[in-house]
Design a protein around this motif. Structure first.
Motif, PDB file in Angstrom:
ATOM      1  N   PHE A   1       0.821  -1.269   0.044  1.00 21.07           N
ATOM      2  CA  PHE A   1      -0.045   0.143   0.049  1.00 21.07           C
ATOM      3  C   PHE A   1       0.974   1.192   0.085  1.00 21.07           C
ATOM      4  O   PHE A   1       2.168   0.985   0.353  1.00 21.07           O
ATOM      5  CB  PHE A   1      -1.002   0.030   1.331  1.00 21.07           C
ATOM      6  CG  PHE A   1      -0.349  -0.311   2.668  1.00 21.07           C
ATOM      7  CD1 PHE A   1       0.083   1.144   3.189  1.00 21.07           C
ATOM      8  CD2 PHE A   1      -0.307  -1.341   3.112  1.00 21.07           C
ATOM      9  CE1 PHE A   1       0.786   0.914   4.527  1.00 21.07           C
ATOM     10  CE2 PHE A   1       0.122  -1.550   4.282  1.00 21.07           C
ATOM     11  CZ  PHE A   1       0.785  -0.575   4.891  1.00 21.07           C
ATOM     12  N   SER A   2       0.250   2.386  -0.438  1.00 24.83           N
ATOM     13  CA  SER A   2       1.054   3.451  -0.444  1.00 24.83           C
ATOM     14  C   SER A   2       1.136   4.502   0.777  1.00 24.83           C
ATOM     15  O   SER A   2       2.195   4.940   0.982  1.00 24.83           O
ATOM     16  CB  SER A   2       0.891   4.098  -1.598  1.00 24.83           C
ATOM     17  OG  SER A   2      -0.450   4.521  -1.876  1.00 24.83           O
ATOM     18  N   LYS A   3       0.173   4.240   1.375  1.00 20.26           N
ATOM     19  CA  LYS A   3      -0.053   5.313   2.611  1.00 20.26           C
ATOM     20  C   LYS A   3      -0.498   4.501   3.832  1.00 20.26           C
ATOM     21  O   LYS A   3      -1.451   3.888   3.980  1.00 20.26           O
ATOM     22  CB  LYS A   3      -0.833   6.179   2.277  1.00 20.26           C
ATOM     23  CG  LYS A   3      -0.597   7.647   3.262  1.00 20.26           C
ATOM     24  CD  LYS A   3      -1.619   8.783   2.735  1.00 20.26           C
ATOM     25  CE  LYS A   3      -1.827   9.514   4.206  1.00 20.26           C
ATOM     26  NZ  LYS A   3      -3.318  10.414   3.882  1.00 20.26           N
ATOM     27  N   PHE A   4       0.444   4.640   5.032  1.00 20.84           N
ATOM     28  CA  PHE A   4      -0.257   4.374   6.193  1.00 20.84           C
ATOM     29  C   PHE A   4      -0.862   5.472   7.160  1.00 20.84           C
ATOM     30  O   PHE A   4      -0.396   6.474   7.327  1.00 20.84           O
ATOM     31  CB  PHE A   4       1.136   3.725   7.025  1.00 20.84           C
ATOM     32  CG  PHE A   4       0.523   3.171   8.411  1.00 20.84           C
ATOM     33  CD1 PHE A   4       0.114   1.634   8.497  1.00 20.84           C
ATOM     34  CD2 PHE A   4       0.673   3.828   9.547  1.00 20.84           C
ATOM     35  CE1 PHE A   4      -0.033   1.322   9.844  1.00 20.84           C
ATOM     36  CE2 PHE A   4       0.436   3.353  10.832  1.00 20.84           C
ATOM     37  CZ  PHE A   4       0.282   2.070  11.024  1.00 20.84           C
TER      38      PHE A   4
ATOM     39  N   LEU B   1      -6.894  -2.029   8.303  1.00 22.42           N
ATOM     40  CA  LEU B   1      -6.123  -3.158   8.547  1.00 22.42           C
ATOM     41  C   LEU B   1      -6.724  -3.956   9.932  1.00 22.42           C
ATOM     42  O   LEU B   1      -7.161  -3.412  10.814  1.00 22.42           O
ATOM     43  CB  LEU B   1      -4.568  -2.527   9.015  1.00 22.42           C
ATOM     44  CG  LEU B   1      -3.989  -2.038   7.814  1.00 22.42           C
ATOM     45  CD1 LEU B   1      -2.710  -1.145   8.411  1.00 22.42           C
ATOM     46  CD2 LEU B   1      -3.710  -2.876   6.731  1.00 22.42           C
TER      47      LEU B   1
ATOM     48  N   ASP C   1      -5.153   2.344   9.914  1.00 20.12           N
ATOM     49  CA  ASP C   1      -5.013   1.469  11.218  1.00 20.12           C
ATOM     50  C   ASP C   1      -5.765   1.879  12.330  1.00 20.12           C
ATOM     51  O   ASP C   1      -6.008   3.049  12.768  1.00 20.12           O
ATOM     52  CB  ASP C   1      -3.494   1.727  11.715  1.00 20.12           C
ATOM     53  CG  ASP C   1      -2.936   0.790  12.632  1.00 20.12           C
ATOM     54  OD1 ASP C   1      -3.718  -0.392  12.889  1.00 20.12           O
ATOM     55  OD2 ASP C   1      -1.911   0.890  13.308  1.00 20.12           O
TER      56      ASP C   1
END
Lengths: 264, 154
Positions: free
Chosen positions: A4-7, A29, A47
């Motif tokens: 994925f590109s961004k958390f 997630l 998250d």
């Protein structure tokens, strides 16, 4: 491998939900143990770790389990044990190892509706509900029957609070493998509920077999009848772990074992 | 993103990709005792302790270690050395590739379980695979190690 590109570490459920809606490729997630086995590229991974969703709490009418609670906490919870016997411990203790169960979360397992899940039939037999951020509270059974995956966040699982006798039965090829078939049985005041999973499809309730027991004066006498009945009622299938006919034999045998356990 | 975490008691700031797994970050940072085994969450070789609990670093996002304490086997030199000597004297250790993850799980188990039975030990250590040996000699080594630790704590 998934990527994925961004958390995005959400600071509230509202924030997590609005982030989820921003893009079709945004995801919530869970424990990430199974997600990483896939091969999809996602946009933003949201998250929920900071939202204090890791709890098993004793409410007025329900035992409430937060979505980010891990399997290890369920397995060792004395609160769950007090109300529902050892069913959670029995169902979860053979899922790979302690480290794995510390990773895996309740919310992700239920939301993903995994057919191989050992937890879902237990929750189903206990008549659980799911609380969705947008969709509100609905029966787990109804939620499992929905074919579309909702764009929503599973916040918690609610289990009606009642002290009951329970049994979890399964057969595995080796101790920590996936179940070939599993079933969870709950007896509350001589009202029996039975859920069958790893059919290999999603877990379902054996409603007609439950009726057979619940209309009978003597539950024990119905066992042999029910062993024939449940195979006709529950759709079973073959996969790499076992054939349909093997599952039919196992289901009948496990039903007998399980019912006897909840009657004692 | 910038990951601020404590590894083996030392505060660290590491620049990571958002979707990096902890195993990759730790190995890149030179913690080579953390082994890559199955890479699917089944073998236990990549085990590290996160705030004291054993977790699989191959299945944990590095971003989730933000502000937490990570321990690899290097954090327990005395226990590791002692455990290794009990393992070798029982003939349990062969190639040693699974040892760091296995030893960390044993250390976590001793902290978590009081006077465990053989069954409880086996249950706690399920998910730590060793391809070289059976597990009987390992169990003997764990028993001896626990006995020794108990006397030491007295």
């Amino acid at each position: 491998m998934f990527s994925f590109s961004k958390f995005f570490l959400a600071s509230s459920l509202e924030e997590a939900y609005s982030e989820l809606l921003k893009n079709k490729k945004n995801i919530i997630l869970g424990g990430t143990s199974y997600l990483r086995m896939g091969n999809t590229s996602w946009n933003t991974a949201i998250d929920l770790s900071n939202l204090k969703l890791d709890y098993i709490s004793d409410e007025d009418n329900f035992i409430s389990i937060g979505a980010m609670t891990n399997f290890r906490n369920l397995e060792t919870s004395s609160l769950l044990n007090r109300y529902f016997g050892e069913i959670f411990t029995t169902a979860l203790r053979d899922i790979i190892g302690v480290q794995f169960r510390t990773n895996v979360t309740v919310g992700a397992t239920v939301f993903s509706k995994y057919g191989f899940s050992d937890l879902v039939p237990v929750l189903l037999a206990l008549d659980s509900k799911v609380k969705l951020f947008n969709g509100g509270i609905i029966d787990l059974e109804k939620f499992l029957n929905e074919t579309d995956i909702r764009r929503d966040i599973l916040v918690e699982i609610l289990i009606p609070k009642k002290v009951c006798q329970t049994s979890f039965q399964c057969v595995r090829k080796s101790k920590t493998d996936y179940s070939i078939i599993n079933l969870a049985i709950c007896n509350f005041d001589n009202n029996i509920t039975i859920a069958v999973g790893s059919r290999p499809g999603k877990a379902i309730l054996a409603k007609k077999t439950m009726d057979l027991f619940n209309k009978s004066e003597d539950i024990e006498k119905e066992i042999v009848n029910a062993m024939k009945y449940i195979g006709d009622e529950i759709p079973l299938d073959s996969n790499m772990r076992g054939s349909k006919s093997y599952r039919e034999l196992l289901l009948a045998a496990l039903l007998r074992k399980g019912i006897q356990e909840v009657l004692n | 993103m910038l990951l601020t975490t404590t590894i083996n008691g030392r505060k660290k700031e590491i620049l990571i990709k958002d979707d990096d797994y902890l195993l990759d970050v730790l190995r890149k940072e030179g913690y080579l005792s953390v082994k890559r085994g199955c890479d699917t969450g089944a073998c236990g070789l990549c085990t590290v302790l996160l705030n004291g609990s054993p977790i699989l670093s191959c299945s944990t996002l590095a971003a989730r270690a933000q502000g937490k304490h990570i321990s690899t086997i290097e954090h327990f030199p005395l226990e590791a050395k002692k455990f290794a000597s009990f393992m070798t004297s029982e003939g349990a250790e062969q190639c040693g590739f699974c040892s760091p993850g296995f030893t960390l799980t044993v250390i976590a188990m001793i902290k978590e379980l009081e006077n465990p039975t053989d069954d409880e030990i086996m249950h706690y250590l399920n998910g730590n695979l060793c391809r070289c040996s059976g597990y009987v000699s390992q169990l003997r080594a764990i028993r001896n190690f626990m006995e020794d630790m108990k006397h030491e704590n007295c």
